[in-house]
Design a protein around this motif. Structure first.
Motif, PDB file in Angstrom:
ATOM      1  N   ASN A 252     -22.140 -26.490  -0.399  1.00 29.86           N
ATOM      2  CA  ASN A 252     -20.537 -26.142  -0.874  1.00 29.86           C
ATOM      3  C   ASN A 252     -20.065 -26.766   0.850  1.00 29.86           C
ATOM      4  OD1 ASN A 252     -20.055 -25.275  -3.337  1.00 29.86           O
ATOM      5  ND2 ASN A 252     -21.152 -24.297  -2.494  1.00 29.86           N
ATOM      6  N   ALA A 253     -19.435 -27.849   0.768  1.00 30.83           N
ATOM      7  CA  ALA A 253     -18.923 -28.628   2.061  1.00 30.83           C
ATOM      8  C   ALA A 253     -17.644 -27.514   2.059  1.00 30.83           C
ATOM      9  CB  ALA A 253     -18.534 -29.685   2.190  1.00 30.83           C
ATOM     10  N   LEU A 254     -17.130 -26.883   2.895  1.00 31.51           N
ATOM     11  CA  LEU A 254     -15.708 -25.922   3.849  1.00 31.51           C
ATOM     12  C   LEU A 254     -15.192 -26.343   4.534  1.00 31.51           C
ATOM     13  CD1 LEU A 254     -17.632 -22.584   1.843  1.00 31.51           C
ATOM     14  CD2 LEU A 254     -16.372 -24.798   0.567  1.00 31.51           C
ATOM     15  N   ILE A 255     -13.923 -27.140   4.477  1.00 27.38           N
ATOM     16  CA  ILE A 255     -13.911 -27.486   6.021  1.00 27.38           C
ATOM     17  C   ILE A 255     -11.962 -26.906   5.402  1.00 27.38           C
ATOM     18  CG2 ILE A 255     -12.708 -29.616   6.853  1.00 27.38           C
ATOM     19  CD1 ILE A 255     -14.677 -31.259   5.101  1.00 27.38           C
ATOM     20  N   GLY A 256     -11.975 -26.226   6.453  1.00 28.49           N
ATOM     21  CA  GLY A 256     -10.656 -25.840   6.830  1.00 28.49           C
ATOM     22  C   GLY A 256     -10.485 -23.773   7.477  1.00 28.49           C
ATOM     23  N   LYS A 257      -9.997 -23.665   7.978  1.00 29.26           N
ATOM     24  CA  LYS A 257     -10.104 -22.457   8.859  1.00 29.26           C
ATOM     25  C   LYS A 257      -9.958 -21.391   8.232  1.00 29.26           C
ATOM     26  CE  LYS A 257      -6.589 -24.176  12.317  1.00 29.26           C
ATOM     27  NZ  LYS A 257      -4.955 -23.967  12.835  1.00 29.26           N
ATOM     28  N   ASP A 258     -10.445 -21.195   6.446  1.00 30.05           N
ATOM     29  CA  ASP A 258      -9.889 -20.155   6.097  1.00 30.05           C
ATOM     30  C   ASP A 258     -10.540 -19.967   4.872  1.00 30.05           C
ATOM     31  OD1 ASP A 258     -10.788 -17.266   5.175  1.00 30.05           O
ATOM     32  OD2 ASP A 258      -8.647 -16.253   5.460  1.00 30.05           O
TER      33      ASP A 258
ATOM     34  N   THR B  14      -6.692 -28.831   5.604  1.00 25.69           N
ATOM     35  CA  THR B  14      -6.890 -29.066   6.595  1.00 25.69           C
ATOM     36  C   THR B  14      -5.488 -27.595   7.317  1.00 25.69           C
ATOM     37  OG1 THR B  14      -5.686 -30.698   7.054  1.00 25.69           O
ATOM     38  CG2 THR B  14      -7.686 -31.269   7.679  1.00 25.69           C
ATOM     39  N   GLU B  15      -4.863 -27.646   6.656  1.00 27.70           N
ATOM     40  CA  GLU B  15      -3.688 -26.599   6.502  1.00 27.70           C
ATOM     41  C   GLU B  15      -4.182 -25.056   7.047  1.00 27.70           C
ATOM     42  OE1 GLU B  15      -0.316 -28.044   4.690  1.00 27.70           O
ATOM     43  OE2 GLU B  15      -1.078 -29.016   4.077  1.00 27.70           O
ATOM     44  N   ASN B  16      -2.965 -23.976   7.523  1.00 32.73           N
ATOM     45  CA  ASN B  16      -4.165 -23.205   7.811  1.00 32.73           C
ATOM     46  C   ASN B  16      -3.661 -21.954   6.305  1.00 32.73           C
ATOM     47  OD1 ASN B  16      -4.743 -20.930   8.997  1.00 32.73           O
ATOM     48  ND2 ASN B  16      -2.240 -20.885  10.568  1.00 32.73           N
ATOM     49  N   LYS B  17      -4.034 -22.516   6.073  1.00 35.77           N
ATOM     50  CA  LYS B  17      -4.662 -22.116   4.869  1.00 35.77           C
ATOM     51  C   LYS B  17      -5.388 -20.967   4.706  1.00 35.77           C
ATOM     52  CE  LYS B  17      -1.451 -24.387   2.431  1.00 35.77           C
ATOM     53  NZ  LYS B  17      -0.439 -24.375   1.859  1.00 35.77           N
ATOM     54  N   ARG B  18      -5.353 -20.395   3.220  1.00 35.10           N
ATOM     55  CA  ARG B  18      -6.408 -19.038   3.231  1.00 35.10           C
ATOM     56  C   ARG B  18      -6.442 -19.663   2.175  1.00 35.10           C
ATOM     57  NH1 ARG B  18      -7.631 -12.891   1.967  1.00 35.10           N
ATOM     58  NH2 ARG B  18     -10.138 -13.902   1.585  1.00 35.10           N
ATOM     59  N   VAL B  19      -8.051 -20.053   1.816  1.00 31.67           N
ATOM     60  CA  VAL B  19      -8.934 -20.866   0.337  1.00 31.67           C
ATOM     61  C   VAL B  19     -10.094 -19.667  -0.096  1.00 31.67           C
ATOM     62  CG1 VAL B  19      -9.304 -22.170  -1.219  1.00 31.67           C
ATOM     63  CG2 VAL B  19      -7.886 -22.495   1.147  1.00 31.67           C
ATOM     64  N   VAL B  20      -9.362 -18.992  -1.345  1.00 33.56           N
ATOM     65  CA  VAL B  20     -10.617 -18.120  -2.473  1.00 33.56           C
ATOM     66  C   VAL B  20     -10.881 -19.089  -3.364  1.00 33.56           C
ATOM     67  CG1 VAL B  20     -11.628 -15.687  -3.611  1.00 33.56           C
ATOM     68  CG2 VAL B  20      -9.569 -15.960  -1.159  1.00 33.56           C
ATOM     69  N   VAL B  21     -12.222 -19.839  -3.413  1.00 32.23           N
ATOM     70  CA  VAL B  21     -12.642 -20.333  -4.975  1.00 32.23           C
ATOM     71  C   VAL B  21     -13.993 -19.612  -5.598  1.00 32.23           C
ATOM     72  CG1 VAL B  21     -13.375 -22.512  -5.466  1.00 32.23           C
ATOM     73  CG2 VAL B  21     -11.968 -22.635  -4.202  1.00 32.23           C
ATOM     74  N   GLN B  22     -13.534 -19.091  -7.170  1.00 35.10           N
ATOM     75  CA  GLN B  22     -14.608 -18.565  -7.620  1.00 35.10           C
ATOM     76  C   GLN B  22     -15.059 -19.452  -8.404  1.00 35.10           C
ATOM     77  OE1 GLN B  22     -14.111 -16.734 -10.983  1.00 35.10           O
ATOM     78  NE2 GLN B  22     -16.327 -16.546 -11.003  1.00 35.10           N
ATOM     79  N   GLY B  23     -16.433 -19.573  -8.786  1.00 37.87           N
ATOM     80  CA  GLY B  23     -17.267 -20.559  -9.935  1.00 37.87           C
ATOM     81  C   GLY B  23     -16.765 -21.416 -10.628  1.00 37.87           C
ATOM     82  N   LEU B  24     -16.435 -22.417  -9.572  1.00 34.06           N
ATOM     83  CA  LEU B  24     -16.566 -23.603  -9.635  1.00 34.06           C
ATOM     84  C   LEU B  24     -17.634 -24.328  -9.280  1.00 34.06           C
ATOM     85  CD1 LEU B  24     -13.382 -24.984  -8.291  1.00 34.06           C
ATOM     86  CD2 LEU B  24     -14.010 -24.350 -10.222  1.00 34.06           C
ATOM     87  N   ASP B  25     -18.292 -25.612  -9.790  1.00 32.39           N
ATOM     88  CA  ASP B  25     -19.863 -26.373  -9.824  1.00 32.39           C
ATOM     89  C   ASP B  25     -19.704 -27.853  -9.799  1.00 32.39           C
ATOM     90  OD1 ASP B  25     -21.747 -27.680  -9.412  1.00 32.39           O
ATOM     91  OD2 ASP B  25     -22.441 -26.119 -11.218  1.00 32.39           O
ATOM     92  N   GLY B  26     -19.152 -28.201  -8.227  1.00 31.42           N
ATOM     93  CA  GLY B  26     -19.229 -29.684  -8.677  1.00 31.42           C
ATOM     94  C   GLY B  26     -18.025 -30.032  -8.857  1.00 31.42           C
ATOM     95  N   TYR B  27     -16.777 -29.708  -7.592  1.00 32.93           N
ATOM     96  CA  TYR B  27     -15.548 -29.818  -8.159  1.00 32.93           C
ATOM     97  C   TYR B  27     -15.118 -30.431  -6.477  1.00 32.93           C
ATOM     98  CZ  TYR B  27     -14.155 -28.600 -12.817  1.00 32.93           C
ATOM     99  OH  TYR B  27     -14.160 -28.517 -13.600  1.00 32.93           O
ATOM    100  N   ILE B  28     -14.165 -31.458  -6.011  1.00 29.98           N
ATOM    101  CA  ILE B  28     -13.254 -31.773  -5.074  1.00 29.98           C
ATOM    102  C   ILE B  28     -11.915 -30.201  -5.085  1.00 29.98           C
ATOM    103  CG2 ILE B  28     -11.379 -32.949  -4.365  1.00 29.98           C
ATOM    104  CD1 ILE B  28     -13.218 -35.214  -6.328  1.00 29.98           C
ATOM    105  N   VAL B  29     -11.474 -29.488  -3.695  1.00 33.07           N
ATOM    106  CA  VAL B  29     -10.450 -29.124  -3.552  1.00 33.07           C
ATOM    107  C   VAL B  29      -9.617 -29.436  -2.975  1.00 33.07           C
ATOM    108  CG1 VAL B  29      -9.063 -26.385  -4.119  1.00 33.07           C
ATOM    109  CG2 VAL B  29     -11.323 -26.979  -5.167  1.00 33.07           C
TER     110      VAL B  29
END
Lengths: 352, 352
Positions: free
Chosen positions: B295-301, B315-330
């Motif tokens: 995974n390439a995780l670009i972001g503060k959190d 790139t915004e000051n966001k909290r991001v939680v991702v569960q259970g994805l394979d091969g996606y762009i978010v």
């Protein structure tokens, strides 16, 4: 039909963050428009009872930190009817307190108690059921619970076993309760729903104030005496301080354990009204309007491609485009974005 | 090694929105820190050449609407070195214009031309290659392209066929070009990369100003004469207006078609430096730092669970939680959230 004796108690003490990031401790589910209907759940709850209960007889019991949001969302309610808990003590102390408050104002009061964060689809049938239960409790010492006709073998709810052979002579849709059943395992739940007389415990109760106060006197004498002793300061500047001091000492116990399972004159009014406690994202998906692919899309501008069985919830003014998801939750609020499989939603509590 | 004759031309005219919602017409890819490195691609491009080119000899050609963002992101560059195109006319007019500008200042100038939005991992080797090519063009009339050693049968690039038997007597890593090949189909691309002498056309060119101006005179005489005629107003208040009027009339044509495929003294300097044109989300994923699950995780959190081969870009000051994805762009930016399978990224242009 409204009568001046009818009172409504909305229990709004939940701090659940199961719907994180939509809900959090600052704004639990009851204060959210989680279904995208333009009204929050507590507002929808008030709406649901509006024809039955005069607005001056509506009471809300909630946590201190939710005082402002409650006033903001329910401005119609007299401010003195918003009772604030200094700490969480489950439902029994909450109900005992408000019952003594109501009794002091009107010993003839007839009360319906409801959680603030449930959903009812068929409001007309729901009102008929509540109205009937209230007519029954106005004339008797009965404690009535609304019992939901199960749609599936849910293991997350308590069940009520009704004696369908024994309906009240006064109300043919009100039945004597044979027993309360704890949350069952799946096999037991399947056995329950194969029979017609097992109902989900909705947590919606109807009783007269004298009945419930007497029940507390008998089954929770310490708690009851405590609130009774404070009745003299109700409505004075001392009330908050006195309640805060006493509340801390109260046992944390549900009204089900404290009263229902012990009381004798317990009845159930079955309802089949599209009820949901909205306890899971899955139930939210079920209750929300769908597109043709089973997606619930809540937000101003949500577009989906090759996507099904997803709940996408963005109450902020966002553009959202989703491609290629099946069975996911996508939720965004206050700078937090969460994507999670619906089947893994129980893990959400670990995420935040 | 810097010499005062060395010039750099950064072509920053792209308006691509392939990385929507990260990129859009207001802020194309070259002005984004798309790799999460703390510098935008155009800044990284400048950095890459800093040791070779005196800062006062760095030129940027971009669209009028990007004047402010260019000045903001590259404040070191003299403002008069930022040339603004009134309309898009592909690379030939851009290069012709700046070549005449440079020639007027320094007829001995030696120039490297680069896109603003590419990425190079091994900067040291890259600088060696560019330095060598520049030494070569300083002494010859050669037109040199950097040719990237292919890593896979890419169908999205043009190829250069090198004559590896014929390296320059002056520079042993600079080879004569046998031909330029259009973007191939997969079968052809596979044949190309099975041979050692097929290279990707990087779009990075090296030449002396006299060589390129002469080439334009020969192969694009109308265009060349037009800019030559305007040289007298270069640096005056009239330049912008005159350029704007002439630019509209220029043919929209790439320097590859206009010059490279016709010119005779064409050479290639192979590079194997981890180059990417960052043309797809997939290439972005490849070039970005990964976690152990690809995974390439670009972001503060950004937190992921059961997730692999995803690129998550906030790139915004966001909290991001991702569960259970394979091969996606978010990807999320400016109030827009996009979720899309990497394998379907070509559809993104349909989404916005």
């Amino acid at each position: 039909m409204q009568t001046k004796n009818n009172h409504l108690v909305i229990m709004a003490g939940g701090v659940g963050s199961r719907f994180w990031p939509m809900s959090n401790e600052d704004r639990p589910k009851q204060f959210l428009d989680i279904l995208g209907k333009g009204r929050t759940l507590i507002q929808l709850t008030l709406d649901r009872f509006a024809e039955l209960i005069p607005i001056e007889n509506v009471w809300v019991v909630t946590g201190e930190r939710y005082a402002d949001i409650t006033r903001e969302q329910l401005p119609e309610i007299p401010e003195s009817n918003i009772l604030l808990e200094p700490c969480r003590r489950n439902t029994a102390p909450c109900i005992c307190y408000v019952s003594w408050k109501i009794k002091k104002l009107n010993p003839m009061a007839n009360i319906v108690v409801t959680p603030a964060d449930h959903y009812v689809e068929d409001i007309k049938s729901f009102k008929e059921a509540v109205g009937e239960a209230m007519e029954f409790t106005a004339e008797t010492d009965a404690i009535v619970t609304l019992g939901v006709k199960p749609t599936h073998p849910e293991t997350g709810y308590g069940y009520i076993k009704a004696d369908l052979a024994f309906s009240s002579s006064r109300k043919k849709h009100v039945f004597r309760v044979d027993g309360f059943k704890e949350k069952p395992d799946l096999k037991t739940a399947e056995a329950y729903i194969s029979e017609p007389n097992y109902l989900w415990n909705s947590g919606i109760f109807v009783w007269s104030v004298s009945t419930i106060v007497n029940a507390f006197r008998v089954y929770q004498p310490t708690m009851s005496k405590g609130f009774e002793a404070l009745a003299k300061v109700f409505g004075t500047a001392e009330e908050r301080k006195a309640i805060n001091a006493f509340y801390e000492k109260c046992e944390s116990i549900s009204v089900d354990y404290a009263i229902m399972e012990n009381a004798e004159e317990v009845f159930v009014r079955p309802i089949d009204v599209g009820w949901s406690d909205l306890g899971t994202w899955g139930s939210l998906l079920k209750q929300s309007p769908h597109d043709d692919h089973g997606n619930a899309l809540i937000g101003k501008d949500v577009a989906v491609f090759d996507t099904q069985n997803c709940i996408i919830h963005t109450t902020e003014n966002k553009r959202v485009v989703v491609q290629g998801l099946d069975g996911y939750i996508v939720a965004e609020k206050d700078g937090v974005l969460m994507i999670c499989k619906l089947s893994e939603e129980q893990r959400i509590k670990l995420f935040h």
